[in-house]
Write a protein that holds these residues in place. Structure first.
Motif, PDB file in Angstrom:
ATOM      1  N   ILE A  68       0.863  -1.233   0.046  1.00  0.00           N
ATOM      2  CA  ILE A  68      -0.072  -0.007  -0.040  1.00  0.00           C
ATOM      3  C   ILE A  68       0.724   1.161   0.133  1.00  0.00           C
ATOM      4  CG2 ILE A  68      -1.614   1.285   1.327  1.00  0.00           C
ATOM      5  CD1 ILE A  68      -2.812  -1.382   2.224  1.00  0.00           C
ATOM      6  N   TRP A  69       2.095   1.133   0.713  1.00  0.00           N
ATOM      7  CA  TRP A  69       2.908   2.287   0.829  1.00  0.00           C
ATOM      8  C   TRP A  69       3.381   2.907  -0.564  1.00  0.00           C
ATOM      9  CZ3 TRP A  69       4.266   6.147   4.009  1.00  0.00           C
ATOM     10  CH2 TRP A  69       5.602   6.965   3.674  1.00  0.00           C
ATOM     11  N   SER A  70       3.603   1.624  -1.383  1.00  0.00           N
ATOM     12  CA  SER A  70       4.437   1.914  -2.871  1.00  0.00           C
ATOM     13  C   SER A  70       3.190   2.664  -3.754  1.00  0.00           C
ATOM     14  CB  SER A  70       4.485   0.673  -3.382  1.00  0.00           C
ATOM     15  OG  SER A  70       3.403  -0.536  -3.780  1.00  0.00           O
ATOM     16  N   TYR A  71       2.083   2.736  -3.356  1.00  0.00           N
ATOM     17  CA  TYR A  71       0.971   3.193  -4.188  1.00  0.00           C
ATOM     18  C   TYR A  71       0.514   4.642  -3.324  1.00  0.00           C
ATOM     19  CZ  TYR A  71       0.774  -0.796  -7.031  1.00  0.00           C
ATOM     20  OH  TYR A  71       0.804  -1.859  -8.005  1.00  0.00           O
ATOM     21  N   LYS A  72       1.204   5.115  -2.386  1.00  0.00           N
ATOM     22  CA  LYS A  72       0.919   6.258  -1.640  1.00  0.00           C
ATOM     23  C   LYS A  72       0.464   7.339  -2.633  1.00  0.00           C
ATOM     24  CE  LYS A  72       5.643   7.350  -0.447  1.00  0.00           C
ATOM     25  NZ  LYS A  72       6.312   6.494  -1.352  1.00  0.00           N
ATOM     26  N   SER A  73       1.362   7.615  -3.648  1.00  0.00           N
ATOM     27  CA  SER A  73       0.706   8.981  -4.366  1.00  0.00           C
ATOM     28  C   SER A  73      -0.593   8.860  -5.165  1.00  0.00           C
ATOM     29  CB  SER A  73       2.083   9.068  -5.263  1.00  0.00           C
ATOM     30  OG  SER A  73       2.017   8.056  -6.258  1.00  0.00           O
ATOM     31  N   SER A  74      -1.113   7.603  -5.142  1.00  0.00           N
ATOM     32  CA  SER A  74      -2.250   7.164  -5.904  1.00  0.00           C
ATOM     33  C   SER A  74      -3.411   7.429  -4.800  1.00  0.00           C
ATOM     34  CB  SER A  74      -2.399   6.221  -6.336  1.00  0.00           C
ATOM     35  OG  SER A  74      -1.214   5.934  -7.257  1.00  0.00           O
ATOM     36  N   LEU A  75      -3.116   7.806  -3.489  1.00  0.00           N
ATOM     37  CA  LEU A  75      -4.399   7.699  -2.573  1.00  0.00           C
ATOM     38  C   LEU A  75      -4.942   9.179  -2.794  1.00  0.00           C
ATOM     39  CD1 LEU A  75      -2.521   6.131   0.413  1.00  0.00           C
ATOM     40  CD2 LEU A  75      -4.119   5.182  -0.996  1.00  0.00           C
ATOM     41  N   PRO A  76      -6.386   9.260  -2.246  1.00  0.00           N
ATOM     42  CA  PRO A  76      -7.119  10.348  -2.462  1.00  0.00           C
ATOM     43  C   PRO A  76      -6.434  11.530  -1.540  1.00  0.00           C
ATOM     44  CG  PRO A  76      -8.342   8.803  -1.297  1.00  0.00           C
ATOM     45  CD  PRO A  76      -7.041   8.113  -1.786  1.00  0.00           C
ATOM     46  N   ASP A  77      -7.083  12.838  -1.961  1.00  0.00           N
ATOM     47  CA  ASP A  77      -6.720  13.974  -0.976  1.00  0.00           C
ATOM     48  C   ASP A  77      -7.306  13.546   0.460  1.00  0.00           C
ATOM     49  OD1 ASP A  77      -5.960  15.127  -3.525  1.00  0.00           O
ATOM     50  OD2 ASP A  77      -7.669  16.534  -3.557  1.00  0.00           O
ATOM     51  N   GLY A  78      -6.104  13.960   1.182  1.00  0.00           N
ATOM     52  CA  GLY A  78      -6.373  13.936   2.650  1.00  0.00           C
ATOM     53  C   GLY A  78      -5.920  12.616   3.274  1.00  0.00           C
ATOM     54  N   ALA A  79      -5.671  11.615   2.289  1.00  0.00           N
ATOM     55  CA  ALA A  79      -5.094  10.330   2.815  1.00  0.00           C
ATOM     56  C   ALA A  79      -3.676  10.027   2.384  1.00  0.00           C
ATOM     57  CB  ALA A  79      -6.115   9.287   2.134  1.00  0.00           C
ATOM     58  N   ARG A  80      -2.805  10.953   1.439  1.00  0.00           N
ATOM     59  CA  ARG A  80      -1.576  10.710   0.892  1.00  0.00           C
ATOM     60  C   ARG A  80      -0.513  11.109   2.191  1.00  0.00           C
ATOM     61  NH1 ARG A  80      -4.234  13.008  -3.226  1.00  0.00           N
ATOM     62  NH2 ARG A  80      -2.924  14.917  -3.161  1.00  0.00           N
ATOM     63  N   PRO A  81       0.403  10.328   2.291  1.00  0.00           N
ATOM     64  CA  PRO A  81       1.687  10.825   3.057  1.00  0.00           C
ATOM     65  C   PRO A  81       2.255  12.015   2.415  1.00  0.00           C
ATOM     66  CG  PRO A  81       1.696   8.523   3.013  1.00  0.00           C
ATOM     67  CD  PRO A  81       0.364   8.892   1.919  1.00  0.00           C
ATOM     68  N   PHE A  82       2.998  12.927   2.904  1.00  0.00           N
ATOM     69  CA  PHE A  82       3.641  14.226   2.443  1.00  0.00           C
ATOM     70  C   PHE A  82       2.703  14.797   1.375  1.00  0.00           C
ATOM     71  CE2 PHE A  82       6.476  10.180   2.759  1.00  0.00           C
ATOM     72  CZ  PHE A  82       7.199  10.788   3.959  1.00  0.00           C
ATOM     73  N   GLU A  83       1.336  14.847   1.487  1.00  0.00           N
ATOM     74  CA  GLU A  83       0.379  15.523   0.625  1.00  0.00           C
ATOM     75  C   GLU A  83       0.861  17.072   0.618  1.00  0.00           C
ATOM     76  OE1 GLU A  83      -4.351  16.310   0.146  1.00  0.00           O
ATOM     77  OE2 GLU A  83      -3.468  14.419   1.070  1.00  0.00           O
ATOM     78  N   GLU A  84       1.108  17.513   1.874  1.00  0.00           N
ATOM     79  CA  GLU A  84       1.240  18.963   2.164  1.00  0.00           C
ATOM     80  C   GLU A  84       2.736  19.325   1.191  1.00  0.00           C
ATOM     81  OE1 GLU A  84       0.191  17.349   6.153  1.00  0.00           O
ATOM     82  OE2 GLU A  84       1.473  16.715   4.640  1.00  0.00           O
ATOM     83  N   MET A  85       3.665  18.564   1.035  1.00  0.00           N
ATOM     84  CA  MET A  85       4.821  18.694   0.449  1.00  0.00           C
ATOM     85  C   MET A  85       4.713  18.676  -1.208  1.00  0.00           C
ATOM     86  SD  MET A  85       6.967  19.577   2.759  1.00  0.00           S
ATOM     87  CE  MET A  85       8.545  18.976   2.363  1.00  0.00           C
ATOM     88  N   GLU A  86       3.538  18.143  -1.521  1.00  0.00           N
ATOM     89  CA  GLU A  86       3.360  18.042  -3.244  1.00  0.00           C
ATOM     90  C   GLU A  86       3.741  19.317  -4.002  1.00  0.00           C
ATOM     91  OE1 GLU A  86      -0.198  15.979  -3.836  1.00  0.00           O
ATOM     92  OE2 GLU A  86       0.351  14.377  -2.589  1.00  0.00           O
ATOM     93  N   PRO A  87       3.091  20.390  -3.493  1.00  0.00           N
ATOM     94  CA  PRO A  87       3.643  21.611  -4.220  1.00  0.00           C
ATOM     95  C   PRO A  87       5.129  21.988  -4.458  1.00  0.00           C
ATOM     96  CG  PRO A  87       2.019  22.051  -2.616  1.00  0.00           C
ATOM     97  CD  PRO A  87       2.450  20.860  -2.306  1.00  0.00           C
ATOM     98  N   VAL A  88       5.936  21.327  -3.393  1.00  0.00           N
ATOM     99  CA  VAL A  88       7.433  21.450  -3.593  1.00  0.00           C
ATOM    100  C   VAL A  88       8.111  20.448  -4.571  1.00  0.00           C
ATOM    101  CG1 VAL A  88       9.639  21.295  -2.288  1.00  0.00           C
ATOM    102  CG2 VAL A  88       7.645  22.208  -1.161  1.00  0.00           C
ATOM    103  N   PHE A  89       7.552  19.226  -4.672  1.00  0.00           N
ATOM    104  CA  PHE A  89       7.703  18.162  -5.516  1.00  0.00           C
ATOM    105  C   PHE A  89       7.244  18.400  -6.920  1.00  0.00           C
ATOM    106  CE2 PHE A  89       6.281  14.744  -2.146  1.00  0.00           C
ATOM    107  CZ  PHE A  89       7.174  15.124  -1.441  1.00  0.00           C
ATOM    108  N   ARG A  90       6.350  19.329  -7.090  1.00  0.00           N
ATOM    109  CA  ARG A  90       5.900  19.865  -8.662  1.00  0.00           C
ATOM    110  C   ARG A  90       6.752  20.840  -9.018  1.00  0.00           C
ATOM    111  NH1 ARG A  90       0.486  19.040  -6.516  1.00  0.00           N
ATOM    112  NH2 ARG A  90       0.333  21.116  -5.918  1.00  0.00           N
ATOM    113  N   THR A  91       7.084  21.684  -8.229  1.00  0.00           N
ATOM    114  CA  THR A  91       8.135  22.761  -8.421  1.00  0.00           C
ATOM    115  C   THR A  91       9.466  22.128  -8.881  1.00  0.00           C
ATOM    116  OG1 THR A  91       6.971  24.116  -6.901  1.00  0.00           O
ATOM    117  CG2 THR A  91       9.051  24.993  -7.936  1.00  0.00           C
ATOM    118  N   LEU A  92       9.994  21.302  -8.071  1.00  0.00           N
ATOM    119  CA  LEU A  92      11.180  20.636  -8.364  1.00  0.00           C
ATOM    120  C   LEU A  92      11.058  19.935  -9.846  1.00  0.00           C
ATOM    121  CD1 LEU A  92      12.383  18.968  -5.134  1.00  0.00           C
ATOM    122  CD2 LEU A  92      13.837  20.676  -6.425  1.00  0.00           C
ATOM    123  N   ALA A  93      10.030  19.142  -9.967  1.00  0.00           N
ATOM    124  CA  ALA A  93       9.856  18.322 -11.168  1.00  0.00           C
ATOM    125  C   ALA A  93       9.773  19.585 -12.568  1.00  0.00           C
ATOM    126  CB  ALA A  93       8.592  17.538 -11.333  1.00  0.00           C
TER     127      ALA A  93
END
Length: 227
Positions: A68-93
């Motif tokens: 389940i951890w391997s699919y963490k990025s596919s979980l819905p809003d509010g359930a994803r680990p590190f969800e708050e950091m996703e804007p930083v991930f997108r900016t890096l990409a």
């Protein structure tokens, strides 16, 4: 010794599973499938806790949590680990879709925009501005990551105890926390030097951009006079 280490890791993974289950079951009103999955994980963990001697039961539970951890990025809003950091991930990409390693720039001299070895001055200047801009962008992302961290630090701590690869989060955590080894005074001094370095790089960007601003002003004036 090896068995003890393995047991400690599986304990850490079960702890990770408890947090995942809590996140998923919190979605009961928004996503029934996620809620069911959360309850399923919680039941597996409870069964493993009730019978610690059942190695197969424990291994199956650990395997399910890791899957389940391997699919963490596919979980819905509010359930994803590190969800708050996703804007930083997108900016890096967005900054460098091929390799984030180019984002981290080496130090450079204040005079590096001068004409060296016959290189065109504007090309040399572009290199200087690019290097300085990358450092300034890194500083901005450090601030953003610090402000957006939320529960990410807690997720990272549990995942590290479970010896799980954090992927792109590793360099981002390094951005926000740096290397915190050593005593508090030494860490504070390293942070001071880092801040001073960032301020120097910002000065470089401003100084290096000045000739370009003047050239643009000159070009605009020529166009206006010729109109």
């Amino acid at each position: 010794m090896m068995q003890l280490e393995k047991l400690e890791r599986s304990d850490a993974i079960l702890q990770l599973g408890r947090r995942i289950a809590s996140q998923l079951t919190s979605q009961r009103d928004e996503d029934i499938t996620c809620a069911w999955m959360g309850h399923h994980i919680a039941e597996l963990i409870a069964a493993a806790d009730d019978d610690p001697s059942d190695k197969k039961l424990r291994d199956d539970c650990v395997r399910t949590i890791l899957e389940i951890w391997s699919y963490k990025s596919s979980l819905p809003d509010g359930a994803r680990p590190f969800e708050e950091m996703e804007p930083v991930f997108r900016t890096l990409a967005a900054l460098d879709p091929e390799s984030t390693s180019r984002f981290f720039s080496h130090r450079f001299d204040l005079d590096s925009h001068s004409d060296q070895n016959g290189e065109n001055t504007w090309i040399a200047l572009s290199r200087c501005i690019d290097s300085a801009a990358r450092v300034v962008i890194q500083c901005c992302l450090e601030q953003a990551a610090s402000e957006l961290a939320g529960n990410s630090d807690e997720w990272a701590k549990i995942a590290k105890e479970a010896e799980i690869d954090l992927g792109i989060l590793e360099p981002i955590l390094l951005l926000t926390h740096g290397d915190e080894k050593g005593n508090a005074k030494a860490h504070r001094e390293r942070r001071k030097e880092r801040i001073k370095s960032r301020m120097e790089q910002l000065d470089v960007l401003l100084k290096a951009s000045a000739p370009l601003k003047e050239e643009l002003r000159r070009s605009l004036k020529e166009l206006e006079n010729g109109a």
